[in-house]
Design a protein around this motif. Structure first.
Motif, PDB file in Angstrom:
ATOM      1  N   VAL A 195       0.847  -1.191   0.000  1.00  0.00           N
ATOM      2  CA  VAL A 195       0.000   0.000   0.000  1.00  0.00           C
ATOM      3  C   VAL A 195       0.883   1.242   0.000  1.00  0.00           C
ATOM      4  O   VAL A 195       1.799   1.360   0.817  1.00  0.00           O
ATOM      5  CB  VAL A 195      -0.935   0.034   1.236  1.00  0.00           C
ATOM      6  CG1 VAL A 195      -1.827   1.275   1.186  1.00  0.00           C
ATOM      7  CG2 VAL A 195      -1.784  -1.231   1.311  1.00  0.00           C
ATOM      8  N   LEU A 196       0.599   2.159  -0.931  1.00  0.00           N
ATOM      9  CA  LEU A 196       1.214   3.491  -0.898  1.00  0.00           C
ATOM     10  C   LEU A 196       0.146   4.451  -0.414  1.00  0.00           C
ATOM     11  O   LEU A 196      -0.883   4.640  -1.071  1.00  0.00           O
ATOM     12  CB  LEU A 196       1.721   3.895  -2.281  1.00  0.00           C
ATOM     13  CG  LEU A 196       2.487   5.228  -2.352  1.00  0.00           C
ATOM     14  CD1 LEU A 196       3.767   5.169  -1.533  1.00  0.00           C
ATOM     15  CD2 LEU A 196       2.809   5.609  -3.795  1.00  0.00           C
ATOM     16  N   PHE A 197       0.374   5.053   0.749  1.00  0.00           N
ATOM     17  CA  PHE A 197      -0.650   5.818   1.465  1.00  0.00           C
ATOM     18  C   PHE A 197      -0.252   7.290   1.499  1.00  0.00           C
ATOM     19  O   PHE A 197       0.802   7.644   2.036  1.00  0.00           O
ATOM     20  CB  PHE A 197      -0.784   5.252   2.884  1.00  0.00           C
ATOM     21  CG  PHE A 197      -1.870   5.870   3.707  1.00  0.00           C
ATOM     22  CD1 PHE A 197      -3.173   5.414   3.610  1.00  0.00           C
ATOM     23  CD2 PHE A 197      -1.598   6.899   4.605  1.00  0.00           C
ATOM     24  CE1 PHE A 197      -4.187   5.967   4.388  1.00  0.00           C
ATOM     25  CE2 PHE A 197      -2.596   7.453   5.381  1.00  0.00           C
ATOM     26  CZ  PHE A 197      -3.899   6.986   5.275  1.00  0.00           C
ATOM     27  N   ILE A 198      -1.104   8.140   0.932  1.00  0.00           N
ATOM     28  CA  ILE A 198      -0.834   9.576   0.882  1.00  0.00           C
ATOM     29  C   ILE A 198      -1.898  10.292   1.705  1.00  0.00           C
ATOM     30  O   ILE A 198      -3.096  10.082   1.501  1.00  0.00           O
ATOM     31  CB  ILE A 198      -0.861  10.103  -0.561  1.00  0.00           C
ATOM     32  CG1 ILE A 198       0.165   9.368  -1.426  1.00  0.00           C
ATOM     33  CG2 ILE A 198      -0.604  11.606  -0.593  1.00  0.00           C
ATOM     34  CD1 ILE A 198       0.049   9.681  -2.907  1.00  0.00           C
ATOM     35  N   SER A 199      -1.463  11.123   2.626  1.00  0.00           N
ATOM     36  CA  SER A 199      -2.411  11.885   3.431  1.00  0.00           C
ATOM     37  C   SER A 199      -1.762  13.179   3.891  1.00  0.00           C
ATOM     38  O   SER A 199      -0.579  13.216   4.217  1.00  0.00           O
ATOM     39  CB  SER A 199      -2.865  11.070   4.645  1.00  0.00           C
ATOM     40  OG  SER A 199      -3.722  11.854   5.463  1.00  0.00           O
ATOM     41  N   SER A 200      -2.580  14.241   3.902  1.00  0.00           N
ATOM     42  CA  SER A 200      -2.101  15.515   4.444  1.00  0.00           C
ATOM     43  C   SER A 200      -2.266  15.565   5.955  1.00  0.00           C
ATOM     44  O   SER A 200      -1.823  16.516   6.595  1.00  0.00           O
ATOM     45  CB  SER A 200      -2.862  16.676   3.787  1.00  0.00           C
ATOM     46  OG  SER A 200      -4.253  16.495   3.915  1.00  0.00           O
ATOM     47  N   GLU A 201      -2.918  14.528   6.524  1.00  0.00           N
ATOM     48  CA  GLU A 201      -3.088  14.440   7.971  1.00  0.00           C
ATOM     49  C   GLU A 201      -1.904  13.671   8.558  1.00  0.00           C
ATOM     50  O   GLU A 201      -1.811  12.454   8.429  1.00  0.00           O
ATOM     51  CB  GLU A 201      -4.398  13.719   8.302  1.00  0.00           C
ATOM     52  CG  GLU A 201      -5.645  14.375   7.734  1.00  0.00           C
ATOM     53  CD  GLU A 201      -5.971  15.675   8.453  1.00  0.00           C
ATOM     54  OE1 GLU A 201      -5.527  15.855   9.602  1.00  0.00           O
ATOM     55  OE2 GLU A 201      -6.667  16.515   7.855  1.00  0.00           O
ATOM     56  N   LEU A 202      -0.995  14.391   9.214  1.00  0.00           N
ATOM     57  CA  LEU A 202       0.222  13.758   9.717  1.00  0.00           C
ATOM     58  C   LEU A 202      -0.066  12.630  10.692  1.00  0.00           C
ATOM     59  O   LEU A 202       0.621  11.606  10.693  1.00  0.00           O
ATOM     60  CB  LEU A 202       1.115  14.806  10.390  1.00  0.00           C
ATOM     61  CG  LEU A 202       1.982  15.677   9.483  1.00  0.00           C
ATOM     62  CD1 LEU A 202       2.917  16.526  10.328  1.00  0.00           C
ATOM     63  CD2 LEU A 202       2.772  14.842   8.502  1.00  0.00           C
ATOM     64  N   GLU A 203      -1.087  12.822  11.534  1.00  0.00           N
ATOM     65  CA  GLU A 203      -1.367  11.776  12.511  1.00  0.00           C
ATOM     66  C   GLU A 203      -1.779  10.469  11.841  1.00  0.00           C
ATOM     67  O   GLU A 203      -1.482   9.381  12.341  1.00  0.00           O
ATOM     68  CB  GLU A 203      -2.434  12.229  13.512  1.00  0.00           C
ATOM     69  CG  GLU A 203      -3.787  12.535  12.921  1.00  0.00           C
ATOM     70  CD  GLU A 203      -3.950  13.985  12.526  1.00  0.00           C
ATOM     71  OE1 GLU A 203      -5.090  14.482  12.608  1.00  0.00           O
ATOM     72  OE2 GLU A 203      -2.946  14.623  12.146  1.00  0.00           O
ATOM     73  N   GLU A 204      -2.449  10.555  10.674  1.00  0.00           N
ATOM     74  CA  GLU A 204      -2.810   9.350   9.926  1.00  0.00           C
ATOM     75  C   GLU A 204      -1.572   8.656   9.391  1.00  0.00           C
ATOM     76  O   GLU A 204      -1.436   7.432   9.470  1.00  0.00           O
ATOM     77  CB  GLU A 204      -3.738   9.696   8.770  1.00  0.00           C
ATOM     78  CG  GLU A 204      -5.149  10.035   9.167  1.00  0.00           C
ATOM     79  CD  GLU A 204      -6.050  10.278   7.972  1.00  0.00           C
ATOM     80  OE1 GLU A 204      -7.217  10.609   8.183  1.00  0.00           O
ATOM     81  OE2 GLU A 204      -5.576  10.128   6.826  1.00  0.00           O
TER      82      GLU A 204
END
Length: 499
Positions: free
Chosen positions: A451-460
């Motif tokens: 899985v390549l996971f992109i998020s602007s939520e650092l905690e995620e």
């Protein structure tokens, strides 16, 4: 610092269900380059559009050189002395450079266009930017950097006192950015107030005198750039404390398998500098960084939407050319776009029809998936992912954002990919749906999927990823794994200067 030229006080603007600006103050001074910073949804674009007459304000005041202004459309803003150059250059390619600079203002003599005066004024406008160019040349034949300069010359031809540059460097290389900065400094020294909207930290600290930060439609603060450290700027943009978390640690993922995909120095000129990353089977790799750091650009290269122009991609050690999404799908790669509404769902189709799109695409138009198989898939994944829908035949537009996202995940899981790229999979959905999707991501990892996971939520990113690749200004800034992963370490790498 020079006196205030543009004053915005208590600016408010709402749309149905969204308060885009909530009592925002902003000041631009003559002889100053002022950065306007913030992540997605911060209110930057809305502020610029209110200032330039695209939107009308709901409350607040705006004044230019002490006189109140309230432009009802962009031409009024230009007449007042405010010009804007947008990220997507708004010019006419088939026309000449001169015609573009004076479009709508072509000088006439006896009712006929005075081409000699047109060329003279266009050459003078470009000379102000230190640029010599055959103004009879068709704009389409010019580079993006030259087109950007032409757009600025056009903006200045109306005697602008405030120049708004909205992401002007997004498609420029380093040399072109340096040339643009030279022009910006020259215009600043001539007394213009320049509002610079950008996501690139290095560029902000290279050219800006002052920084205003917005977050969630509200003003965080205004700062001198030489008095605001990078780490603090990032903390203000994200709403996070930049100090280290107490006792922050995590175990390494010892069960991660062999490398599935290896990307070596892949990049696209003007979009993404060469980046290297590996993704293993049974591993969640996060891409972290501010908006504009290159997260989505990297994902689009790996899925063949914007193919890499250099470097090499290997899957299980074998070189592959991912020149289209179809090739990426055949290689076992799936991609959930960050823009769910525009690039994900087909709103007028049913849940069932949306769910089987990827599988049907792989079969081709001549081998239609039997309806009984479609219904079986829809029922199976609706139950497995907890998709709340009255029926598989319900139009997907009627579902909540979280359930739409689950349908998109089901679409790709139905084709059993080896790698799934998730670009902002939890954006715009409620807390409960976020938790369910994060749980699903971890279960896919446990079943051996990459899985390549992109998020602007650092905690995620910190909570869900086994390794984190940090990007900054379209470059790889560093990589964290296991106990190294924390919000503070990610923020440190984002704030790190190349100088």
């Amino acid at each position: 610092m020079s006196d205030e030229l543009l004053q915005i006080r208590g600016l408010a603007k709402s749309f149905p269900g969204v308060k885009a600006l909530d009592g925002v103050d902003f000041t631009a001074r003559a002889g100053e380059i002022h950065a306007l910073m913030g992540e997605n949804g911060a209110g930057k674009s809305t502020l610029i559009k209110v200032l330039t007459g695209v939107y009308r304000r709901d409350a607040g005041s705006m004044s230019l050189d002490g006189r109140e202004i309230d432009p009802a459309f962009p031409r009024e803003a230009e007449a007042a002395g405010i010009s804007t150059v947008y990220q997507e250059v708004n010019l006419v390619g088939p026309l000449s450079v001169a015609e573009n600079i004076l479009l709508g203002r072509l000088p006439r003599r006896f009712g006929v266009i005075n081409w000699r005066e047109t060329r003279r004024r266009a050459e003078a406008a470009l000379a102000r930017l230190g640029l010599r160019l055959d103004v009879r040349r068709q704009l389409d034949s010019c580079s993006v950097a030259i087109q950007q300069m032409v757009a600025i010359a056009r903006a200045l031809d109306v005697d602008a006192r405030v120049l708004v540059l909205d992401e002007p460097t997004s498609s420029l290389d380093e040399q072109e950015v340096a040339a643009l900065f030279s022009v910006m400094r020259k215009l600043r020294d001539e007394g213009l107030a320049i509002v610079f909207v950008t996501h690139f930290l290095d560029q902000v600290y290279a050219v800006c005198d002052r920084i205003t930060v917005l977050r969630n439609g509200a003003l965080v603060g205004e700062y001198r750039s030489d008095e605001l450290p990078r780490l603090q700027l990032i903390g203000k943009m994200l709403g996070r404390d930049p100090t280290p978390e107490a006792g922050d640690w995590r175990d390494s993922n010892a069960s991660a398998g062999e490398i599935l995909l290896s990307a070596e120095q892949i990049g696209r000129r003007g979009h993404m500098n060469p980046v290297t990353l590996d993704i293993r089977k049974g591993e969640v790799v996060g891409l972290a960084g501010l908006l504009g750091s290159g997260r989505t650009e990297t994902a689009r290269m790996l899925f063949g939407i914007d193919p890499a122009e250099n470097g090499e991609i290997r899957i299980e050690g074998r070189p592959v050319r991912l020149t289209s999404p179809a090739r990426a799908m055949r290689a076992g790669i799936a991609f959930c776009s960050e823009d769910r509404k525009a690039e994900g769902i087909a709103p007028n189709l049913s849940v069932r029809e949306n769910l089987i799109l990827a599988m049907q695409s792989g079969r081709g138009v001549l081998r239609k998936l039997p309806l009984s198989d479609q219904l079986e898939l829809a029922e199976r994944f609706t139950a497995a992912l907890g998709i709340k829908t009255p029926s598989p035949e319900t139009p997907i537009r009627n579902l909540s954002g979280g359930n739409q996202q689950k349908v998109l995940l089901a679409r790709w899981l139905a084709v059993q990919p080896r790698l799934i790229i998730l670009d902002e999979p939890t954006r715009g959905i409620d807390v409960g749906a976020k938790a369910e999707i994060e749980k699903l991501v971890r279960s896919l990892r446990d079943k051996g999927m990459a899985v390549l996971f992109i998020s602007s939520e650092l905690e995620e990113v910190v909570r869900d990823c086994d390794r984190v690749v940090v990007l900054r200004d379209r470059r790889k800034a560093g990589e964290l794994s296991g106990a190294e992963i924390s919000e503070h370490r990610v923020m440190q790498l984002v704030a790190q200067s190349d100088a």
